[in-house]
Write an enzyme that holds these catalytic residues in place. Structure first.
Site, PDB file in Angstrom:
ATOM      1  CB  THR A   1     -11.692  32.111  18.513  1.00  0.00           C
ATOM      2  OG1 THR A   1     -10.393  32.646  18.787  1.00  0.00           O
ATOM      3  CG2 THR A   1     -11.836  30.776  19.210  1.00  0.00           C
TER       4      THR A   1
ATOM      5  CB  ILE B   1      -5.808  26.748  20.724  1.00  0.00           C
ATOM      6  CG1 ILE B   1      -6.197  25.427  21.394  1.00  0.00           C
ATOM      7  CG2 ILE B   1      -4.382  27.112  21.046  1.00  0.00           C
ATOM      8  CD1 ILE B   1      -7.461  24.807  20.903  1.00  0.00           C
TER       9      ILE B   1
ATOM     10  CE  LYS C   1      -9.153  36.171  22.099  1.00  0.00           C
ATOM     11  NZ  LYS C   1      -9.940  37.083  21.283  1.00  0.00           N
TER      12      LYS C   1
ATOM     13  CD  GLU D   1      -7.921  42.613  10.400  1.00  0.00           C
ATOM     14  OE1 GLU D   1      -7.623  43.664  10.986  1.00  0.00           O
ATOM     15  OE2 GLU D   1      -7.742  41.481  10.877  1.00  0.00           O
TER      16      GLU D   1
ATOM     17  CG  ASP E   1     -12.100  42.310  19.941  1.00  0.00           C
ATOM     18  OD1 ASP E   1     -11.670  41.641  19.001  1.00  0.00           O
ATOM     19  OD2 ASP E   1     -11.631  43.410  20.281  1.00  0.00           O
TER      20      ASP E   1
ATOM     21  CG  ASP F   1      -2.101  35.487  29.653  1.00  0.00           C
ATOM     22  OD1 ASP F   1      -2.803  36.506  29.804  1.00  0.00           O
ATOM     23  OD2 ASP F   1      -2.578  34.348  29.491  1.00  0.00           O
TER      24      ASP F   1
ATOM     25  CE  LYS G   1      -5.914  34.596  30.966  1.00  0.00           C
ATOM     26  NZ  LYS G   1      -5.496  34.568  29.564  1.00  0.00           N
TER      27      LYS G   1
ATOM     28  CG  HIS H   1      -9.792  39.583  30.490  1.00  0.00           C
ATOM     29  ND1 HIS H   1      -8.725  39.075  31.166  1.00  0.00           N
ATOM     30  CD2 HIS H   1      -9.574  39.289  29.178  1.00  0.00           C
ATOM     31  CE1 HIS H   1      -7.878  38.525  30.302  1.00  0.00           C
ATOM     32  NE2 HIS H   1      -8.377  38.640  29.096  1.00  0.00           N
ATOM     33  NE  ARG H   2     -10.726  35.042  26.214  1.00  0.00           N
ATOM     34  CZ  ARG H   2      -9.478  35.518  26.404  1.00  0.00           C
ATOM     35  NH1 ARG H   2      -8.671  34.963  27.273  1.00  0.00           N
ATOM     36  NH2 ARG H   2      -9.038  36.536  25.697  1.00  0.00           N
TER      37      ARG H   2
HETATM   38  P1  IMP Z   1      -8.079  39.800  20.333  1.00  0.00           P
HETATM   39  O1  IMP Z   1      -9.225  39.692  21.264  1.00  0.00           O
HETATM   40  O2  IMP Z   1      -7.758  38.458  19.745  1.00  0.00           O
HETATM   41  O3  IMP Z   1      -8.227  40.896  19.328  1.00  0.00           O
HETATM   42  O4  IMP Z   1      -6.835  40.135  21.239  1.00  0.00           O
HETATM   43  C1  IMP Z   1      -6.106  41.328  21.176  1.00  0.00           C
HETATM   44  C2  IMP Z   1      -4.694  41.066  21.672  1.00  0.00           C
HETATM   45  O5  IMP Z   1      -4.743  40.798  23.062  1.00  0.00           O
HETATM   46  C3  IMP Z   1      -4.009  39.873  21.019  1.00  0.00           C
HETATM   47  O6  IMP Z   1      -2.650  40.194  20.825  1.00  0.00           O
HETATM   48  C4  IMP Z   1      -4.130  38.775  22.039  1.00  0.00           C
HETATM   49  O7  IMP Z   1      -3.031  37.892  21.995  1.00  0.00           O
HETATM   50  C5  IMP Z   1      -4.144  39.545  23.344  1.00  0.00           C
HETATM   51  N1  IMP Z   1      -4.988  38.873  24.333  1.00  0.00           N
HETATM   52  C6  IMP Z   1      -6.298  38.532  24.184  1.00  0.00           C
HETATM   53  N2  IMP Z   1      -6.735  37.921  25.291  1.00  0.00           N
HETATM   54  C7  IMP Z   1      -5.681  37.873  26.137  1.00  0.00           C
HETATM   55  C8  IMP Z   1      -5.514  37.336  27.443  1.00  0.00           C
HETATM   56  O8  IMP Z   1      -6.409  36.750  28.056  1.00  0.00           O
HETATM   57  N3  IMP Z   1      -4.294  37.480  27.988  1.00  0.00           N
HETATM   58  C9  IMP Z   1      -3.259  38.110  27.346  1.00  0.00           C
HETATM   59  N4  IMP Z   1      -3.354  38.615  26.142  1.00  0.00           N
HETATM   60  C10 IMP Z   1      -4.572  38.487  25.525  1.00  0.00           C
END
Ligand code: IMP
Length: 199
Positions: free
Chosen positions: A14, A17, A19, A44, A73, A153, A173, A178-179
């Site tokens: 990734t 930072i 995440k 992509e 993701d 967020d 958090k 979810h993460r």
């Molecule tokens: P991706 O997983 O990096 O493709 O994230 C998709 C979009 O969701 C991106 O704009 C991220 O900034 C946003 N995003 C991913 N994880 C979070 C989170 O935990 N909180 C808020 N936004 C998130």
């Protein structure tokens, strides 16, 4: 212990930072060594299902770096917008941002939304990625709040809380997100098959 797991560091592929910092804390609880692997030119992938995106990214990353990896993701699914932006979350955040989402929702009373995260693990010695899912239910508030500027967020308050994710510390958090749920599922599975003990 399966040979592909023995003594390995897991690389989180990734460039985000936020995440990495969230995931690292979870994996540390399970004594799983992890490192951030940036600049792996990811393909992509666009797909209506974020699990397919995570799987394709995992396969591509292992092909390029030949290491034990996880990718993750995330999508934000807003009920009143028929689950938009979902798999298009990244594009939508980059283009209209949180202000655009708030404008789209100006006259909407049902503010329910959820984050969904898929963690995909893959190693050069295994054939297919293993996927782990986590969801956080909550709502989109009317104005941005909080200083932790990560994605959506500042506009998302999880159920059972009054604070946005952006107002919480990483530890807070991680109690709701979810993460954190997806990485905990992964960490339990990985600990079981590799014989690691949670601290
Ligand atoms: P991706 O997983 O990096 O493709 O994230 C998709 C979009 O969701 C991106 O704009 C991220 O900034 C946003 N995003 C991913 N994880 C979070 C989170 O935990 N909180 C808020 N936004 C998130």
């Amino acid at each position: 212990m399966p040979p592909f797991l023995k003594g390995k560091v897991i690389f989180f592929v990734t460039s985000n930072i936020h995440k990495f910092n969230e995931a690292r804390r979870i994996l540390r609880e399970y004594k799983i060594s992890t490192a951030m692997l940036k600049n792996v030119d990811a393909v992509e992938v666009q797909d209506d299902d974020i699990e397919n995106v995570a799987k394709a990214n995992a396969i591509d990353a292992v092909r390029k770096c030949k290491l034990s990896i996880v990718v993750e993701d995330t999508g934000l699914f807003i009920k009143a917008l028929k689950d938009f932006p979902g798999p298009y979350s990244s594009f939508v955040h980059r283009t209209i941002g949180n202000d655009g989402i708030l404008r789209l929702m100006e006259n909407i009373t049902d503010r329910s939304a959820r984050f969904k995260s898929i963690v995909a693990f893959l190693d050069p010695l295994i054939a297919k990625p293993f996927c782990f899912t986590g969801e956080a239910q909550g709502k989109i508030i009317k104005e941005k709040r909080g200083s932790r500027e990560f994605g959506f967020d500042p506009i998302f308050v999880p159920s059972n809380s009054t604070e946005t994710f952006a107002e919480m510390s990483i530890e807070e958090k991680n109690q709701h997100s979810h993460r954190a749920l997806a990485f905990r599922k992964f960490a339990k599975w990985y600990s079981q098959i590799s014989g690691l003990q949670k601290s």
